[in-house]
Design a protein around this motif. Structure first.
Motif, PDB file in Angstrom:
ATOM      1  N   VAL A  72      25.741 103.120  73.338  1.00 43.99           N
ATOM      2  CA  VAL A  72      26.558 102.643  74.445  1.00 43.99           C
ATOM      3  C   VAL A  72      26.654 101.126  74.434  1.00 43.99           C
ATOM      4  CG1 VAL A  72      26.767 102.569  76.963  1.00 43.99           C
ATOM      5  CG2 VAL A  72      25.936 104.638  75.840  1.00 43.99           C
ATOM      6  N   GLY A  73      27.858 100.607  74.679  1.00 41.59           N
ATOM      7  CA  GLY A  73      28.044  99.171  74.777  1.00 41.59           C
ATOM      8  C   GLY A  73      28.561  98.527  73.507  1.00 41.59           C
ATOM      9  N   TYR A  74      28.578  99.279  72.406  1.00 42.16           N
ATOM     10  CA  TYR A  74      29.129  98.765  71.151  1.00 42.16           C
ATOM     11  C   TYR A  74      30.432  99.482  70.825  1.00 42.16           C
ATOM     12  CZ  TYR A  74      24.994  96.202  69.429  1.00 42.16           C
ATOM     13  OH  TYR A  74      23.977  95.303  69.237  1.00 42.16           O
ATOM     14  N   VAL A  75      31.358  98.766  70.199  1.00 43.43           N
ATOM     15  CA  VAL A  75      32.555  99.420  69.643  1.00 43.43           C
ATOM     16  C   VAL A  75      32.654  99.017  68.170  1.00 43.43           C
ATOM     17  CG1 VAL A  75      33.878  99.705  71.784  1.00 43.43           C
ATOM     18  CG2 VAL A  75      34.023  97.529  70.531  1.00 43.43           C
ATOM     19  N   ALA A  76      33.144  99.932  67.337  1.00 43.01           N
ATOM     20  CA  ALA A  76      33.268  99.642  65.908  1.00 43.01           C
ATOM     21  C   ALA A  76      34.599 100.150  65.399  1.00 43.01           C
ATOM     22  CB  ALA A  76      32.119 100.277  65.126  1.00 43.01           C
ATOM     23  N   SER A  77      35.137  99.464  64.400  1.00 45.05           N
ATOM     24  CA  SER A  77      36.420  99.836  63.815  1.00 45.05           C
ATOM     25  C   SER A  77      36.417  99.398  62.354  1.00 45.05           C
ATOM     26  CB  SER A  77      37.558  99.173  64.604  1.00 45.05           C
ATOM     27  OG  SER A  77      38.810  99.631  64.145  1.00 45.05           O
ATOM     28  N   ALA A  78      37.550  99.603  61.680  1.00 46.36           N
ATOM     29  CA  ALA A  78      37.657  99.210  60.274  1.00 46.36           C
ATOM     30  C   ALA A  78      38.978  98.500  60.040  1.00 46.36           C
ATOM     31  CB  ALA A  78      37.534 100.438  59.376  1.00 46.36           C
ATOM     32  N   GLY A  79      38.985  97.605  59.050  1.00 47.56           N
ATOM     33  CA  GLY A  79      40.209  96.904  58.673  1.00 47.56           C
ATOM     34  C   GLY A  79      40.245  96.713  57.168  1.00 47.56           C
ATOM     35  N   MET A  80      41.443  96.798  56.588  1.00 46.78           N
ATOM     36  CA  MET A  80      41.616  96.703  55.137  1.00 46.78           C
ATOM     37  C   MET A  80      42.253  95.365  54.756  1.00 46.78           C
ATOM     38  SD  MET A  80      40.501  99.719  54.282  1.00 46.78           S
ATOM     39  CE  MET A  80      39.723 100.530  55.699  1.00 46.78           C
ATOM     40  N   ARG A  81      41.823  94.837  53.619  1.00 49.57           N
ATOM     41  CA  ARG A  81      42.357  93.557  53.179  1.00 49.57           C
ATOM     42  C   ARG A  81      43.759  93.691  52.583  1.00 49.57           C
ATOM     43  NH1 ARG A  81      39.075  89.642  49.187  1.00 49.57           N
ATOM     44  NH2 ARG A  81      40.706  88.076  48.893  1.00 49.57           N
ATOM     45  N   PHE A  82      44.035  94.827  51.922  1.00 51.88           N
ATOM     46  CA  PHE A  82      45.299  94.960  51.196  1.00 51.88           C
ATOM     47  C   PHE A  82      46.154  96.153  51.630  1.00 51.88           C
ATOM     48  CE2 PHE A  82      42.361  92.871  48.074  1.00 51.88           C
ATOM     49  CZ  PHE A  82      42.944  91.616  48.144  1.00 51.88           C
ATOM     50  N   SER A  83      45.785  96.817  52.721  1.00 48.83           N
ATOM     51  CA  SER A  83      46.617  97.928  53.214  1.00 48.83           C
ATOM     52  C   SER A  83      46.334  98.147  54.693  1.00 48.83           C
ATOM     53  CB  SER A  83      46.351  99.210  52.406  1.00 48.83           C
ATOM     54  OG  SER A  83      44.998  99.573  52.434  1.00 48.83           O
ATOM     55  N   ALA A  84      47.117  99.013  55.302  1.00 48.82           N
ATOM     56  CA  ALA A  84      46.920  99.320  56.720  1.00 48.82           C
ATOM     57  C   ALA A  84      45.747 100.297  56.859  1.00 48.82           C
ATOM     58  CB  ALA A  84      48.193  99.946  57.287  1.00 48.82           C
ATOM     59  N   PRO A  85      45.004 100.236  57.982  1.00 46.40           N
ATOM     60  CA  PRO A  85      45.073  99.239  59.049  1.00 46.40           C
ATOM     61  C   PRO A  85      44.518  97.891  58.580  1.00 46.40           C
ATOM     62  CG  PRO A  85      43.185 100.697  59.395  1.00 46.40           C
ATOM     63  CD  PRO A  85      43.931 101.226  58.199  1.00 46.40           C
ATOM     64  N   ALA A  86      45.272  96.836  58.800  1.00 46.59           N
ATOM     65  CA  ALA A  86      44.862  95.504  58.361  1.00 46.59           C
ATOM     66  C   ALA A  86      43.650  95.009  59.151  1.00 46.59           C
ATOM     67  CB  ALA A  86      46.027  94.528  58.547  1.00 46.59           C
ATOM     68  N   ILE A  87      43.002  93.982  58.631  1.00 45.68           N
ATOM     69  CA  ILE A  87      41.845  93.386  59.313  1.00 45.68           C
ATOM     70  C   ILE A  87      42.243  92.933  60.726  1.00 45.68           C
ATOM     71  CG2 ILE A  87      40.336  91.342  59.281  1.00 45.68           C
ATOM     72  CD1 ILE A  87      40.187  91.827  56.151  1.00 45.68           C
ATOM     73  N   ALA A  88      43.420  92.325  60.858  1.00 43.91           N
ATOM     74  CA  ALA A  88      43.871  91.886  62.188  1.00 43.91           C
ATOM     75  C   ALA A  88      44.071  93.072  63.132  1.00 43.91           C
ATOM     76  CB  ALA A  88      45.171  91.080  62.069  1.00 43.91           C
ATOM     77  N   ASP A  89      44.586  94.192  62.602  1.00 44.42           N
ATOM     78  CA  ASP A  89      44.793  95.401  63.430  1.00 44.42           C
ATOM     79  C   ASP A  89      43.460  95.965  63.903  1.00 44.42           C
ATOM     80  OD1 ASP A  89      47.482  95.153  62.793  1.00 44.42           O
ATOM     81  OD2 ASP A  89      47.379  96.593  61.138  1.00 44.42           O
ATOM     82  N   GLY A  90      42.500  96.036  62.980  1.00 37.92           N
ATOM     83  CA  GLY A  90      41.172  96.551  63.347  1.00 37.92           C
ATOM     84  C   GLY A  90      40.526  95.692  64.416  1.00 37.92           C
ATOM     85  N   LEU A  91      40.667  94.376  64.281  1.00 37.20           N
ATOM     86  CA  LEU A  91      40.075  93.460  65.262  1.00 37.20           C
ATOM     87  C   LEU A  91      40.773  93.591  66.612  1.00 37.20           C
ATOM     88  CD1 LEU A  91      38.557  90.055  64.808  1.00 37.20           C
ATOM     89  CD2 LEU A  91      40.395  90.209  66.476  1.00 37.20           C
ATOM     90  N   GLN A  92      42.097  93.681  66.602  1.00 39.92           N
ATOM     91  CA  GLN A  92      42.828  93.841  67.873  1.00 39.92           C
ATOM     92  C   GLN A  92      42.438  95.138  68.583  1.00 39.92           C
ATOM     93  OE1 GLN A  92      46.793  93.204  66.444  1.00 39.92           O
ATOM     94  NE2 GLN A  92      46.625  90.984  66.683  1.00 39.92           N
ATOM     95  N   ARG A  93      42.199  96.186  67.791  1.00 38.05           N
ATOM     96  CA  ARG A  93      41.770  97.464  68.374  1.00 38.05           C
ATOM     97  C   ARG A  93      40.438  97.299  69.091  1.00 38.05           C
ATOM     98  NH1 ARG A  93      42.399 100.907  63.772  1.00 38.05           N
ATOM     99  NH2 ARG A  93      44.572 100.425  64.156  1.00 38.05           N
ATOM    100  N   LEU A  94      39.525  96.529  68.500  1.00 37.70           N
ATOM    101  CA  LEU A  94      38.224  96.288  69.143  1.00 37.70           C
ATOM    102  C   LEU A  94      38.384  95.495  70.433  1.00 37.70           C
ATOM    103  CD1 LEU A  94      36.071  95.407  65.987  1.00 37.70           C
ATOM    104  CD2 LEU A  94      35.958  97.514  67.355  1.00 37.70           C
TER     105      LEU A  94
END
Length: 305
Positions: A72-94
């Motif tokens: 509880v209290g943590y969120v985690a996601s993933a982002g790809m350097r060369f394909s979707a979901p991009a690093i920026a997308d993963g960070l925005q999701r968090l």
């Protein structure tokens, strides 16, 4: 309290969505240079043989498992350097899920500023445009839970083939990269030693090797694992176990380079081929990732205080 939610972003290089996406993907990986049509065809063939890369799906599964492990209290996601979901997308999701600071973890336990710097730049750019602080986990190849998880996977494989010879592998690099990044290669070698020791392998039961050398004219690091097969067979060994120490999930370099190409050459040399299961969402490995994430978060919290 409010505004204190830590987020963890797992990052890796990604994979082509499908065959139509392959030219774009290969150009992205190559810094914008279009890949030779022969290379595009050969890579399309390899992806077809393995039924497409599961790397993105596996990394998303690892992020979900990590979030459950952190609790509880943590969120985690993933982002790809060369394909979707991009690093920026993963960070925005968090951030959308309430994360107020981000720990980035590249899915490679060894750290090279040259090879991994692009992840750091992408993470910091995404963090600053979202208005949250972010920090990158550095090298975590000595993390005891990580070494323990790999040693356990080696032990599992050896239960099926107790007399096997073990080849610990890492992705080969052009020699010129090694010359500018000797510390990175040293980290790979240390990981191999630590895993061999933790798995209780006698010095004459294992060797270090490289895999997945590129298709270029320049010299790559050796030995390539397949170069070792004839001598291993000649020594009277019948089984080999291949154990990558740098790859953390199923993807092309494992499912094709090892399980198709190297496996065929092992059989041709008179050896039975096996490899360890990839860490994927192995519980011990996810605990290792959680330890790395917590350390990175703690350092980040100190820095922003």
């Amino acid at each position: 309290g409010a505004g204190m939610t830590p987020g963890v972003l797992l990052m890796t290089y990604g994979a082509p969505r499908d065959e139509a996406d392959l030219p774009r993907y290969l150009a992205a990986v190559r810094g914008g240079r279009d890949a030779d049509p022969d290379l595009v065809r050969e890579m399309a063939r390899r992806y077809a043989v393995i039924g497409g890369s599961p790397l993105i799906a596996r990394t998303l599964e690892q992020a979900a498992a990590l979030e459950r492990e952190l609790g509880v209290g943590y969120v985690a996601s993933a982002g790809m350097r060369f394909s979707a979901p991009a690093i920026a997308d993963g960070l925005q999701r968090l951030v959308a899920r309430g994360a107020s600071r981000i720990a980035g973890v590249v899915m490679s336990p060894q750290w090279s500023p040259t090879l991994m710097g692009g992840y750091d730049r992408a993470l910091q750019a995404a963090a600053s445009s979202s208005g949250v602080p972010a920090a990158m986990a550095g090298a975590w190849y000595r993390e005891p839970l990580f070494i323990g998880a790999l040693a356990e996977l080696v032990a599992d494989a050896l239960r099926d083939a107790p007399g096997a010879f073990v080849l610990l592998t890492a992705h080969s690099l052009p020699k010129r990269v090694f010359e500018t990044e000797p510390d990175y290669i040293a980290q790979l070698r240390v990981t191999g030693e630590l895993v061999a020791n933790a798995a209780g392998l006698a010095a004459d039961r294992w060797r270090w090797a490289y895999q997945s050398a590129g298709h270029t004219q320049e010299e790559w690091l050796r030995p390539d694992l397949v170069e070792l097969f004839p001598a291993i067979a000649a020594s009277g060994v019948r089984d080999i176990v291949v154990a990558p120490v740098q790859f953390l999930s199923d993807h092309l370099e494992v499912l094709y380079d090892l399980d198709v190409a190297a496996a065929q050459q092992a059989v041709a040399a008179g050896l039975r081929y096996r490899r360890i299961r990839m860490p994927n969402t192995d519980p011990l490995f996810i605990r290792a990732l959680a330890s790395v994430a917590r350390e990175t978060e703690a350092a980040l919290l100190d820095a922003v205080r």
